[in-house]
Structures are given as C-alpha cells and as structure tokens.
Scaffold this motif. Structure first.
Motif, PDB file in Angstrom:
ATOM      1  N   GLU A  57       2.655   1.873  -5.740  1.00 20.52           N
ATOM      2  CA  GLU A  57       3.320   2.106  -7.030  1.00 20.52           C
ATOM      3  C   GLU A  57       2.594   1.394  -8.169  1.00 20.52           C
ATOM      4  O   GLU A  57       2.451   1.939  -9.263  1.00 20.52           O
ATOM      5  N   GLN A  58       2.140   0.167  -7.906  1.00 17.00           N
ATOM      6  CA  GLN A  58       1.402  -0.580  -8.936  1.00 17.00           C
ATOM      7  C   GLN A  58       0.090   0.117  -9.289  1.00 17.00           C
ATOM      8  O   GLN A  58      -0.288   0.214 -10.464  1.00 17.00           O
ATOM      9  N   VAL A  59      -0.608   0.585  -8.264  1.00 20.35           N
ATOM     10  CA  VAL A  59      -1.891   1.256  -8.499  1.00 20.35           C
ATOM     11  C   VAL A  59      -1.670   2.490  -9.369  1.00 20.35           C
ATOM     12  O   VAL A  59      -2.371   2.706 -10.365  1.00 20.35           O
ATOM     13  N   ARG A  60      -0.681   3.298  -9.000  1.00 22.89           N
ATOM     14  CA  ARG A  60      -0.447   4.540  -9.740  1.00 22.89           C
ATOM     15  C   ARG A  60       0.029   4.273 -11.165  1.00 22.89           C
ATOM     16  O   ARG A  60      -0.259   5.040 -12.088  1.00 22.89           O
ATOM     17  N   ALA A  61       0.760   3.183 -11.342  1.00 26.30           N
ATOM     18  CA  ALA A  61       1.309   2.887 -12.671  1.00 26.30           C
ATOM     19  C   ALA A  61       0.269   2.272 -13.605  1.00 26.30           C
ATOM     20  O   ALA A  61       0.337   2.448 -14.824  1.00 26.30           O
ATOM     21  N   ASN A  62      -0.685   1.535 -13.034  1.00 25.93           N
ATOM     22  CA  ASN A  62      -1.572   0.713 -13.872  1.00 25.93           C
ATOM     23  C   ASN A  62      -3.022   1.159 -13.958  1.00 25.93           C
ATOM     24  O   ASN A  62      -3.741   0.708 -14.854  1.00 25.93           O
ATOM     25  N   GLU A 101      -2.845 -10.746   0.208  1.00 25.63           N
ATOM     26  CA  GLU A 101      -2.457 -12.021   0.835  1.00 25.63           C
ATOM     27  C   GLU A 101      -1.279 -11.817   1.783  1.00 25.63           C
ATOM     28  O   GLU A 101      -1.249 -12.361   2.883  1.00 25.63           O
ATOM     29  N   LYS A 102      -0.312 -10.987   1.356  1.00 23.88           N
ATOM     30  CA  LYS A 102       0.843 -10.705   2.217  1.00 23.88           C
ATOM     31  C   LYS A 102       0.436  -9.870   3.430  1.00 23.88           C
ATOM     32  O   LYS A 102       0.894 -10.103   4.553  1.00 23.88           O
ATOM     33  N   LEU A 103      -0.424  -8.876   3.190  1.00 21.80           N
ATOM     34  CA  LEU A 103      -0.804  -7.954   4.268  1.00 21.80           C
ATOM     35  C   LEU A 103      -1.678  -8.639   5.324  1.00 21.80           C
ATOM     36  O   LEU A 103      -1.669  -8.245   6.495  1.00 21.80           O
ATOM     37  N   PHE A 106       4.794  -3.939   6.741  1.00 19.24           N
ATOM     38  CA  PHE A 106       3.506  -3.468   6.212  1.00 19.24           C
ATOM     39  C   PHE A 106       3.707  -2.292   5.261  1.00 19.24           C
ATOM     40  O   PHE A 106       3.174  -2.270   4.142  1.00 19.24           O
ATOM     41  N   GLU A 107       4.492  -1.321   5.701  1.00 17.62           N
ATOM     42  CA  GLU A 107       4.679  -0.124   4.873  1.00 17.62           C
ATOM     43  C   GLU A 107       5.385  -0.448   3.559  1.00 17.62           C
ATOM     44  O   GLU A 107       5.035   0.092   2.500  1.00 17.62           O
ATOM     45  N   ARG A 108       6.364  -1.340   3.622  1.00 15.18           N
ATOM     46  CA  ARG A 108       7.095  -1.706   2.408  1.00 15.18           C
ATOM     47  C   ARG A 108       6.159  -2.349   1.382  1.00 15.18           C
ATOM     48  O   ARG A 108       6.153  -1.972   0.198  1.00 15.18           O
ATOM     49  N   ILE A 109       5.353  -3.292   1.829  1.00 17.84           N
ATOM     50  CA  ILE A 109       4.441  -3.980   0.905  1.00 17.84           C
ATOM     51  C   ILE A 109       3.366  -3.014   0.401  1.00 17.84           C
ATOM     52  O   ILE A 109       3.018  -2.999  -0.782  1.00 17.84           O
ATOM     53  N   SER A 154      -7.434  -6.608  -9.543  1.00 19.46           N
ATOM     54  CA  SER A 154      -6.093  -6.737 -10.123  1.00 19.46           C
ATOM     55  C   SER A 154      -5.286  -7.818  -9.397  1.00 19.46           C
ATOM     56  O   SER A 154      -5.461  -8.041  -8.196  1.00 19.46           O
ATOM     57  N   ASP A 155      -4.400  -8.450 -10.137  1.00 16.83           N
ATOM     58  CA  ASP A 155      -3.552  -9.497  -9.541  1.00 16.83           C
ATOM     59  C   ASP A 155      -2.656  -8.922  -8.442  1.00 16.83           C
ATOM     60  O   ASP A 155      -2.471  -9.532  -7.396  1.00 16.83           O
ATOM     61  N   TYR A 156      -2.062  -7.738  -8.687  1.00 18.67           N
ATOM     62  CA  TYR A 156      -1.156  -7.175  -7.683  1.00 18.67           C
ATOM     63  C   TYR A 156      -1.891  -6.808  -6.411  1.00 18.67           C
ATOM     64  O   TYR A 156      -1.338  -6.921  -5.319  1.00 18.67           O
ATOM     65  N   PHE A 157      -3.164  -6.395  -6.522  1.00 13.89           N
ATOM     66  CA  PHE A 157      -3.937  -6.082  -5.309  1.00 13.89           C
ATOM     67  C   PHE A 157      -4.209  -7.354  -4.515  1.00 13.89           C
ATOM     68  O   PHE A 157      -4.039  -7.402  -3.299  1.00 13.89           O
ATOM     69  N   ARG A 158      -4.598  -8.408  -5.223  1.00 13.72           N
ATOM     70  CA  ARG A 158      -4.882  -9.672  -4.528  1.00 13.72           C
ATOM     71  C   ARG A 158      -3.620 -10.234  -3.878  1.00 13.72           C
ATOM     72  O   ARG A 158      -3.650 -10.741  -2.754  1.00 13.72           O
TER      73      ARG A 158
END
Lengths: 111, 111
Positions: free
Chosen positions: B43-48, B93-95, B34-37, B85-89
């Motif tokens: 990181e994606q949120v902060r970058a984008n 799904e993984k979480l 969980f923590e890794r994902i 965002s695609d990365y959030f979706r």
C-alpha cells in the motif's frame, strides 16, 4: 521519462487473482522478431482484456535469449479469456517458430 | 469480482524500465504475519511511488512457504527511490525475522 498512464491497484475480493510467470527461451538471431510479435500481443491484451491487471515482457540480464513475462489476472475467468482469444492463438503460432523450447509457465496465487 | 482500478500501460521511452522478480521463502507458521506486513508495504509503495508501475505479491501453488513478488519501475531512479524509502527499510527489518533465507532478487530489463 516514461509516462506511467495506469498502474495496477485493486481491492481484495472473494475471487482470488492469479499470477502467471512465463519463462521463454528464444532462438539466437530471433530476438527482434520475437519482441516485435510479443509487443503486438501485449497491446492486444491491454486493449481487449479488462480482467488482465498487468502483462509485462522482460529480458534476462544474464542470458539475452531468456525472457520472463509477468502477468496477473483478476480471476480464473479472465485467465481463460486470455488463453482463448484469437490474437493470443495467432501470436502463439508465430512465436512457436522462434522459441528454443516450450515455455515454462508457473501459475501463482495473488495475495 | 475484483475491481481493477488501474492497469499498467506506458509508452516506451529512452529510459529503460526495470523489472524485479523477488523470491522469498518464509518460515513455517509466519505466513499470516508476513503477508500482513508485506501488504502494508505494498500500500505504501502504490501510494508514494509514482515511478512504480506494479508491485504484486504472489504465493507459490507448489510450496506455500514460497512467495514471488513481481515488480516494475520506470527506470533506475524509481528503483533507487523504492529501496531508499523509510517504509521499505522499516518493513524489511520486520520481514527479516520471518524469512527462512535471504530473498533471491532478479533484476530484468523491461522490453
């Protein structure tokens, strides 16, 4: 549009950062005074505490008397510095007369 | 010492910033995954997302299965951008296979 001047972003290190979630219930009729004093405190925290990552007051949408403060510090020393500052103590004295009960303070481990 | 690269600090404007407090309970044995994902998502949120002010995962001290995410966005459009965002979706799904129940999401008005 609100300009975002800074954003929190830090590398993970060996010292664990600390989150604080403070829930504060304010007396009816005291919201404006509470927010004014708390925002003055917020300015002091941001100006003086290099170990504070964020310090952000929010109001509940379901109960306008309830506020939640999201806070993060880089480590225990930074949290201690926050609690021992003169401006924090002075703000707390003023806020004590405006709250409906003692604040609920939850400490969390940043991941 | 954890270097603080950025800190949230923004001027008040006419658009109300939005806080999000997400409480997530994770299945036993799934914390590390969980923590890794979640940190990859962070990181994606902060970058984008220029409209994200902070996005910070924390773990409860009293229940190691419980996490609290402190988030703030400059306004409704920024919050919508985050959710779409695609990365959030893809992260969600993984979480979804790691959590013990649906997350509790509280929206708050930034003051």
């Amino acid at each position: 549009m609100i300009p975002v001047i800074n954003r929190p972003h830090f590398n993970k290190g060996t010292i664990m950062a600390i989150g604080v979630l403070a829930t504060i219930t304010v007396q009816e009729g005291k919201n404006e005074e509470f927010e004014r004093i708390f925002l003055e405190l917020t300015e002091q925290v941001r100006a003086n505490e290099s170990g504070n990552v964020f310090y952000a007051l929010h109001r509940s949408k379901s109960d306008p008397q309830v506020y939640k403060v999201m806070e993060q510090y880089v480590g225990p020393a930074a949290l201690a510095e926050h609690g021992q500052s003169d401006y924090f103590r002075q703000a707390n004295e003023k806020l004590a007369g405006l709250v409906a009960a003692a604040p609920d303070i939850e400490l969390l481990d940043a991941v």
